[in-house]
Design a protein around this motif. Structure first.
Motif, PDB file in Angstrom:
ATOM      1  N   ILE A   1      18.052   5.400  10.534  1.00 14.01           N
ATOM      2  CA  ILE A   1      16.815   5.191  11.469  1.00 14.01           C
ATOM      3  C   ILE A   1      16.129   4.075  11.563  1.00 14.01           C
ATOM      4  O   ILE A   1      15.363   3.398  12.475  1.00 14.01           O
ATOM      5  N   GLY A   2      16.279   3.302  10.131  1.00 17.68           N
ATOM      6  CA  GLY A   2      15.633   2.049   9.884  1.00 17.68           C
ATOM      7  C   GLY A   2      14.482   2.031   8.779  1.00 17.68           C
ATOM      8  O   GLY A   2      13.657   1.101   8.626  1.00 17.68           O
ATOM      9  N   PHE A   3      14.508   3.188   8.101  1.00 19.34           N
ATOM     10  CA  PHE A   3      13.350   3.441   7.293  1.00 19.34           C
ATOM     11  C   PHE A   3      13.823   2.570   5.920  1.00 19.34           C
ATOM     12  O   PHE A   3      15.019   2.535   5.734  1.00 19.34           O
ATOM     13  N   LYS A   4      12.942   2.196   5.065  1.00 14.85           N
ATOM     14  CA  LYS A   4      13.105   1.784   3.742  1.00 14.85           C
ATOM     15  C   LYS A   4      12.270   2.850   3.017  1.00 14.85           C
ATOM     16  O   LYS A   4      11.656   3.779   3.014  1.00 14.85           O
TER      17      LYS A   4
ATOM     18  N   SER B   1      -2.325   2.214  -9.604  1.00 17.81           N
ATOM     19  CA  SER B   1      -2.191   0.991 -10.064  1.00 17.81           C
ATOM     20  C   SER B   1      -0.533   0.793 -10.125  1.00 17.81           C
ATOM     21  O   SER B   1      -0.089  -0.263  -9.765  1.00 17.81           O
ATOM     22  N   LYS B   2       0.216   1.490 -10.667  1.00 15.29           N
ATOM     23  CA  LYS B   2       1.860   1.207 -10.771  1.00 15.29           C
ATOM     24  C   LYS B   2       2.274   1.191  -9.484  1.00 15.29           C
ATOM     25  O   LYS B   2       3.167   0.435  -9.110  1.00 15.29           O
ATOM     26  N   ILE B   3       2.002   2.122  -8.439  1.00 15.58           N
ATOM     27  CA  ILE B   3       2.425   2.344  -7.312  1.00 15.58           C
ATOM     28  C   ILE B   3       2.193   1.014  -6.566  1.00 15.58           C
ATOM     29  O   ILE B   3       2.884   0.539  -5.742  1.00 15.58           O
ATOM     30  N   ILE B   4       0.966   0.712  -6.508  1.00 19.74           N
ATOM     31  CA  ILE B   4       0.606  -0.777  -5.640  1.00 19.74           C
ATOM     32  C   ILE B   4       1.310  -1.770  -6.318  1.00 19.74           C
ATOM     33  O   ILE B   4       1.820  -2.469  -5.439  1.00 19.74           O
ATOM     34  N   LYS B   5       1.497  -1.829  -7.599  1.00 21.70           N
ATOM     35  CA  LYS B   5       2.310  -3.006  -8.112  1.00 21.70           C
ATOM     36  C   LYS B   5       3.606  -2.904  -7.685  1.00 21.70           C
ATOM     37  O   LYS B   5       4.303  -4.027  -7.206  1.00 21.70           O
ATOM     38  N   PHE B   6       4.261  -1.751  -7.887  1.00 22.56           N
ATOM     39  CA  PHE B   6       5.539  -1.455  -7.035  1.00 22.56           C
ATOM     40  C   PHE B   6       5.788  -1.875  -5.573  1.00 22.56           C
ATOM     41  O   PHE B   6       6.541  -2.793  -5.268  1.00 22.56           O
ATOM     42  N   LEU B   7       4.800  -1.721  -4.942  1.00 21.03           N
ATOM     43  CA  LEU B   7       4.704  -1.947  -3.530  1.00 21.03           C
ATOM     44  C   LEU B   7       4.809  -3.438  -3.161  1.00 21.03           C
ATOM     45  O   LEU B   7       5.399  -3.965  -2.334  1.00 21.03           O
ATOM     46  N   ASN B   8       3.676  -4.049  -3.805  1.00 19.64           N
ATOM     47  CA  ASN B   8       3.622  -5.246  -3.989  1.00 19.64           C
ATOM     48  C   ASN B   8       5.055  -6.230  -4.146  1.00 19.64           C
ATOM     49  O   ASN B   8       5.317  -7.319  -3.447  1.00 19.64           O
ATOM     50  N   LEU B   9       5.527  -5.548  -5.436  1.00 14.09           N
ATOM     51  CA  LEU B   9       6.830  -6.141  -5.680  1.00 14.09           C
ATOM     52  C   LEU B   9       7.833  -6.126  -4.690  1.00 14.09           C
ATOM     53  O   LEU B   9       8.743  -7.094  -4.693  1.00 14.09           O
ATOM     54  N   ASN B  10       7.901  -5.192  -4.010  1.00 11.55           N
ATOM     55  CA  ASN B  10       8.798  -5.028  -2.829  1.00 11.55           C
ATOM     56  C   ASN B  10       8.522  -5.476  -1.496  1.00 11.55           C
ATOM     57  O   ASN B  10       8.988  -5.204  -0.593  1.00 11.55           O
ATOM     58  N   GLY B  11       7.385  -6.262  -1.645  1.00 10.28           N
ATOM     59  CA  GLY B  11       6.887  -6.955  -0.224  1.00 10.28           C
ATOM     60  C   GLY B  11       6.365  -6.301   0.647  1.00 10.28           C
ATOM     61  O   GLY B  11       6.357  -6.522   1.991  1.00 10.28           O
ATOM     62  N   ILE B  12       5.917  -4.861   0.167  1.00  6.54           N
ATOM     63  CA  ILE B  12       5.218  -3.724   1.227  1.00  6.54           C
ATOM     64  C   ILE B  12       3.578  -4.101   1.093  1.00  6.54           C
ATOM     65  O   ILE B  12       3.082  -3.954  -0.037  1.00  6.54           O
ATOM     66  N   HIS B  13       3.297  -4.526   2.251  1.00  6.29           N
ATOM     67  CA  HIS B  13       1.508  -4.794   2.444  1.00  6.29           C
ATOM     68  C   HIS B  13       0.935  -3.871   3.487  1.00  6.29           C
ATOM     69  O   HIS B  13      -0.194  -4.033   3.442  1.00  6.29           O
ATOM     70  N   SER B  14       1.845  -3.507   4.318  1.00  6.89           N
ATOM     71  CA  SER B  14       1.127  -2.556   5.540  1.00  6.89           C
ATOM     72  C   SER B  14       1.103  -1.228   5.002  1.00  6.89           C
ATOM     73  O   SER B  14       2.210  -0.629   5.341  1.00  6.89           O
ATOM     74  N   PHE B  15      -0.013  -0.653   4.515  1.00  6.82           N
ATOM     75  CA  PHE B  15       0.084   0.753   4.028  1.00  6.82           C
ATOM     76  C   PHE B  15       0.050   1.773   5.066  1.00  6.82           C
ATOM     77  O   PHE B  15       0.412   2.899   4.766  1.00  6.82           O
TER      78      PHE B  15
END
Ligand SMILES: [Mg+2]
Length: 185
Positions: free
Chosen positions: A59-62, A96-110
């Motif tokens: 479908i196109g999801f990550k 905090s760990k979730i946000i760190k994980f998202l940042n590391l994976n280039g995800i910024h549009s929550f």
């Protein structure tokens, strides 16, 4: 108390309209592992789950699996599950760990994220702490839950009882999802 309330509910990960989520702008799926994708009795995805993972990617999801459990369990599961990535020891409900994980994976549009899990006081609270939408699903098997989960579970009906004053109908629907099924046979 509203921080424990999911955006939506579903009976299982197979009962979610993913095309609709995509149409509504969701692009990132964060799955809980234990009792959301597999029970504690299993350590690998079955064919149906592998098919779901492939379908979501097409479908196109990550697709990410984010668990509070240990790395070896997550890695065993991920060796067969088609997904974009995974994180372990995520310390949900803390953000905090979730946000760190998202940042590391280039995800910024929550607003593109949907978090899917089976517990109000870890998964749903975490989603609300991070500031993303969530779907609460029914636990695959409540029988195998560990003691800290059993303790967390004791709080759920109390939270929902209070929420019923705001929205009785949705509270009753959530109660159906979190209630422990009686054993058959
Ligand atoms: Mg879980």
């Amino acid at each position: 108390m509203l921080k424990y309330i999911p955006t939506k509910i579903a009976l299982s990960v197979f009962d979610i309209n993913y095309n609709e989520l995509y149409a509504n702008g969701k692009r990132i799926i964060l799955f809980d592992l234990d009792n959301t994708l597999i029970s504690y009795y299993e350590d690998e995805p079955n064919d149906k789950l592998i098919e779901l993972g492939n379908m979501l990617l097409s479908i196109g999801f990550k697709v990410f699996v984010l668990s509070n459990n240990k790395g070896n369990r997550i890695m065993k599961f991920m060796s067969k599950f088609p997904a974009t990535g995974a994180g372990y020891l995520m310390k949900k409900p803390f953000k905090s760990k979730i946000i760190k994980f998202l940042n590391l994976n280039g995800i910024h549009s929550f607003e593109e994220i949907i978090m899917i899990g089976d517990q109000l006081v870890t998964d749903v609270l975490c989603a609300n702490n991070v500031g993303v939408d969530s779907i609460l699903v029914k636990s695959i098997s409540r029988e195998s839950e560990k003691f800290y989960t059993v303790i967390n579970r004791l709080r759920e009906p109390l939270i929902i009882k209070r929420f019923a004053k705001h929205n009785k109908e949705y509270a009753n629907q959530i109660l159906e999802i979190i209630k422990k099924e009686k054993k058959h046979g």
